[in-house]
Design an enzyme around this catalytic site. Sequence first.
Site, PDB file in Angstrom:
ATOM      1  N   ASP A  47       0.820   0.308  11.621  1.00 13.79           N
ATOM      2  CA  ASP A  47       0.458  -0.989  12.218  1.00 13.79           C
ATOM      3  C   ASP A  47       1.621  -1.971  12.236  1.00 13.79           C
ATOM      4  O   ASP A  47       1.428  -3.178  12.223  1.00 13.79           O
ATOM      5  CB  ASP A  47      -0.741  -1.589  11.459  1.00 13.79           C
ATOM      6  N   GLY A  55       0.836  -1.213   0.000  1.00 14.29           N
ATOM      7  CA  GLY A  55       0.000   0.000   0.000  1.00 14.29           C
ATOM      8  C   GLY A  55       0.859   1.247   0.000  1.00 14.29           C
ATOM      9  O   GLY A  55       1.840   1.314   0.734  1.00 14.29           O
ATOM     10  N   ARG A  87      -7.152  -0.135   8.383  1.00 15.23           N
ATOM     11  CA  ARG A  87      -7.391  -1.595   8.376  1.00 15.23           C
ATOM     12  C   ARG A  87      -7.872  -1.977   9.775  1.00 15.23           C
ATOM     13  O   ARG A  87      -8.838  -1.429  10.253  1.00 15.23           O
ATOM     14  CB  ARG A  87      -6.137  -2.369   7.964  1.00 15.23           C
ATOM     15  N   ASP A 134      -1.158   3.253   8.129  1.00 15.37           N
ATOM     16  CA  ASP A 134      -1.883   2.659   9.259  1.00 15.37           C
ATOM     17  C   ASP A 134      -1.068   2.620  10.561  1.00 15.37           C
ATOM     18  O   ASP A 134      -1.623   2.405  11.631  1.00 15.37           O
ATOM     19  CB  ASP A 134      -2.307   1.218   8.912  1.00 15.37           C
ATOM     20  N   THR A 164       3.658   3.000   5.812  1.00 13.47           N
ATOM     21  CA  THR A 164       2.238   2.642   5.776  1.00 13.47           C
ATOM     22  C   THR A 164       1.449   3.646   6.595  1.00 13.47           C
ATOM     23  O   THR A 164       1.860   3.980   7.714  1.00 13.47           O
ATOM     24  CB  THR A 164       1.954   1.210   6.292  1.00 13.47           C
ATOM     25  N   MET A 194      -9.429   5.318   7.747  1.00 18.24           N
ATOM     26  CA  MET A 194      -8.531   4.234   7.332  1.00 18.24           C
ATOM     27  C   MET A 194      -7.800   3.647   8.549  1.00 18.24           C
ATOM     28  O   MET A 194      -7.838   4.192   9.645  1.00 18.24           O
ATOM     29  CB  MET A 194      -7.508   4.751   6.325  1.00 18.24           C
ATOM     30  N   ASP A 201       4.414  -4.852   6.438  1.00 15.17           N
ATOM     31  CA  ASP A 201       4.957  -6.142   6.875  1.00 15.17           C
ATOM     32  C   ASP A 201       5.102  -7.138   5.725  1.00 15.17           C
ATOM     33  O   ASP A 201       6.039  -7.949   5.722  1.00 15.17           O
ATOM     34  CB  ASP A 201       4.173  -6.733   8.051  1.00 15.17           C
ATOM     35  N   ARG A 258       1.067  -4.782  -5.513  1.00 17.20           N
ATOM     36  CA  ARG A 258       1.083  -6.030  -4.737  1.00 17.20           C
ATOM     37  C   ARG A 258       1.419  -7.132  -5.743  1.00 17.20           C
ATOM     38  O   ARG A 258       0.767  -7.253  -6.774  1.00 17.20           O
ATOM     39  CB  ARG A 258      -0.268  -6.250  -4.066  1.00 17.20           C
TER      40      ARG A 258
HETATM   41  P1  ADP Z   1       2.512  -4.249   2.750  1.00 17.48           P
HETATM   42  O1  ADP Z   1       3.974  -4.271   2.481  1.00 17.48           O
HETATM   43  O2  ADP Z   1       1.928  -2.881   2.708  1.00 17.48           O
HETATM   44  O3  ADP Z   1       2.162  -5.072   3.982  1.00 17.48           O
HETATM   45  P2  ADP Z   1       1.601  -6.473   1.106  1.00 17.48           P
HETATM   46  O4  ADP Z   1       1.232  -7.338   2.253  1.00 17.48           O
HETATM   47  O5  ADP Z   1       0.698  -6.444  -0.074  1.00 17.48           O
HETATM   48  O6  ADP Z   1       1.787  -4.946   1.515  1.00 17.48           O
HETATM   49  O7  ADP Z   1       3.070  -6.918   0.625  1.00 17.48           O
HETATM   50  C1  ADP Z   1       3.706  -6.229  -0.417  1.00 17.48           C
HETATM   51  C2  ADP Z   1       4.412  -7.208  -1.301  1.00 17.48           C
HETATM   52  O8  ADP Z   1       5.445  -7.888  -0.567  1.00 17.48           O
HETATM   53  C3  ADP Z   1       3.556  -8.329  -1.864  1.00 17.48           C
HETATM   54  O9  ADP Z   1       2.822  -7.955  -2.983  1.00 17.48           O
HETATM   55  C4  ADP Z   1       4.593  -9.364  -2.227  1.00 17.48           C
HETATM   56  O10 ADP Z   1       5.240  -9.035  -3.432  1.00 17.48           O
HETATM   57  C5  ADP Z   1       5.594  -9.213  -1.075  1.00 17.48           C
HETATM   58  N1  ADP Z   1       5.270 -10.195  -0.028  1.00 17.48           N
HETATM   59  C6  ADP Z   1       4.245 -10.183   0.828  1.00 17.48           C
HETATM   60  N2  ADP Z   1       4.233 -11.265   1.628  1.00 17.48           N
HETATM   61  C7  ADP Z   1       5.314 -11.995   1.266  1.00 17.48           C
HETATM   62  C8  ADP Z   1       5.871 -13.249   1.702  1.00 17.48           C
HETATM   63  N3  ADP Z   1       5.306 -13.962   2.665  1.00 17.48           N
HETATM   64  N4  ADP Z   1       6.997 -13.659   1.088  1.00 17.48           N
HETATM   65  C9  ADP Z   1       7.581 -12.949   0.118  1.00 17.48           C
HETATM   66  N5  ADP Z   1       7.085 -11.777  -0.345  1.00 17.48           N
HETATM   67  C10 ADP Z   1       5.974 -11.298   0.212  1.00 17.48           C
END
Ligand code: ADP
Length: 357
Positions: free
Chosen positions: A136, A18, A178, A134, A132, A176, A110, A79
């Site tokens: 969080d 995000g 989450r 949030d 982020t 916002m 995360d 993503r």
């Molecule tokens: P954020 O970083 O905001 O938490 P996401 O959870 O969508 O957003 O994660 C961002 C990107 O990081 C994902 O689209 C993916 O490419 C990568 N990612 C997320 N989880 C994993 C994982 N368990 N292992 C490897 N890459 C991951």
Amino acid sequence: MSETVKKFRKIGVLASGGDAPGMNAVIRAVTRCAIEHGVEVMGIKGGYAGLISDDVVKLGARDVSNIVNLGGTFLYSARCLEFKEEAGMQKAIETCRKYEIDGIIACGGDGTFRGATDLSNRGIPTIGIPGTIDNDITATEYSIGFDTAMNTTVQMIDRLRDTCLSHARCNVVEVMGRDAGGIAINTAIACGAVGCMINEMPFDEDALMKKMIRLRNEGKRQFIVVVVEGNPYYSEAFAKRIEEATGIETKFARLAHVVRGGSPTLRDRVTAARMSVRAVEELLAGKSDLVVCERGSSIVTTDINFALITDRMYKNKLRDGDLDKYSEEELEKMRAICDAKRRGFEDLYKIMDEISW
Ligand code: ADP
């Protein structure tokens, strides 16, 4: 120049997950700081997806001009599910090898840090910066974008308050976050809301409605009630229940993604600068698999897995074996971080309760 600095000839920078205001300030600061250290920078477009599809551009110092004040991310974010699969990961590593990218700085949440750890474990040293709105990520007290999102939320709620006052109405505002109540509780206090529903604290609907009736009878005209997002069916129905129970006309507003954009505040730009410089320095000193955090008013670094497990501890999502490799001292540190975060919410909620009438 030290030997470790010489080893790094080129690093990559990306924003992932995000988006958040201040990500551009991160890209700029990482780029300028690395170049200052004699290291080339490659911008990876669309987060980890850019590593898989070979969408990588060289960033010179002037390529990041005039973005410190812009929301979003000029490298774009995405993503990317493919990156979670081994085949996708291998393509990403091939791209790093092709461009001779020696290390990566990844700004996101995360999910982004999980990806960073996977890259680090496969020989591409990676350091995360929390971005982020949030706020969080449990291991850091602050994540880039939070302040801007809160200030935008305050501006929006102030406008709703004006019209609530004119028409003697209530407005339920879904903000916002989450599942995280940081934006909600802070903006509720800042906007003089009469109530705030977040998942971190128990919430008594009946007590709020009784309070609203009493205050209306005493002459209070406008009422703002802030509700965290997370359950899309809750807030709108809640507005209807308030109107039925109190007789006060109640509108509903969902602020949604409007607060994700916009020019980052001073807090977010300065935090972006502090965290980015630290991330570059750590990477060039040979460190890897870290996330840059703010604790107290200091910028510190934490092992990414420690950060991810602390997060799961705080969110009651620990899995079997998660804590096995940590010493009692490290577990104590995790618990202290979680307790401080919980206390932070309790303190804010208590403050709000004492003045929200
Ligand atoms: P954020 O970083 O905001 O938490 P996401 O959870 O969508 O957003 O994660 C961002 C990107 O990081 C994902 O689209 C993916 O490419 C990568 N990612 C997320 N989880 C994993 C994982 N368990 N292992 C490897 N890459 C991951």
